[in-house]
Design a protein around this motif. Sequence first.
Motif, PDB file in Angstrom:
ATOM      1  N   ASP A 105       0.836  -1.195   0.000  1.00  0.00           N
ATOM      2  CA  ASP A 105       0.000   0.000   0.000  1.00  0.00           C
ATOM      3  C   ASP A 105       0.883   1.262   0.000  1.00  0.00           C
ATOM      4  N   ASP A 106       0.267   2.382  -0.291  1.00  0.00           N
ATOM      5  CA  ASP A 106       0.997   3.650  -0.409  1.00  0.00           C
ATOM      6  C   ASP A 106       1.677   4.069   0.887  1.00  0.00           C
ATOM      7  N   MET A 107       1.042   3.792   2.011  1.00  0.00           N
ATOM      8  CA  MET A 107       1.639   4.156   3.298  1.00  0.00           C
ATOM      9  C   MET A 107       2.941   3.393   3.534  1.00  0.00           C
ATOM     10  N   GLU A 108       2.947   2.113   3.220  1.00  0.00           N
ATOM     11  CA  GLU A 108       4.151   1.303   3.396  1.00  0.00           C
ATOM     12  C   GLU A 108       5.246   1.766   2.441  1.00  0.00           C
ATOM     13  N   LEU A 109       4.902   2.071   1.208  1.00  0.00           N
ATOM     14  CA  LEU A 109       5.879   2.583   0.248  1.00  0.00           C
ATOM     15  C   LEU A 109       6.470   3.892   0.743  1.00  0.00           C
ATOM     16  N   HIS A 110       5.638   4.759   1.257  1.00  0.00           N
ATOM     17  CA  HIS A 110       6.113   6.032   1.800  1.00  0.00           C
ATOM     18  C   HIS A 110       7.079   5.793   2.971  1.00  0.00           C
TER      19      HIS A 110
END
Length: 75
Positions: free
Chosen positions: A44-49
């Motif tokens: 997910d985007d949060m983990e990538l961030h």
Amino acid sequence: MFEYDQDIVASLLDSSREFKSLFDKHEKLDRDVHEAEIGTLPIDDMELHRWKKEKLFVKDRMAAMIEAYKRSDAS
């Protein structure tokens, strides 16, 4: 990464376990971020961030170690 300091990076990789560990961690994060960005590693985007922030933190720590090496070598 650190193109202008390749000799110092090589020296630190040989002499510092901490630097080697950070270097390896940065390489893994770099691969994982790349795979996530091209879609082969689904996260997910949060983990990538979070990975990108961690990668930057690791790179900043290595840069500080390189600067400390330069200062100690200049003395």
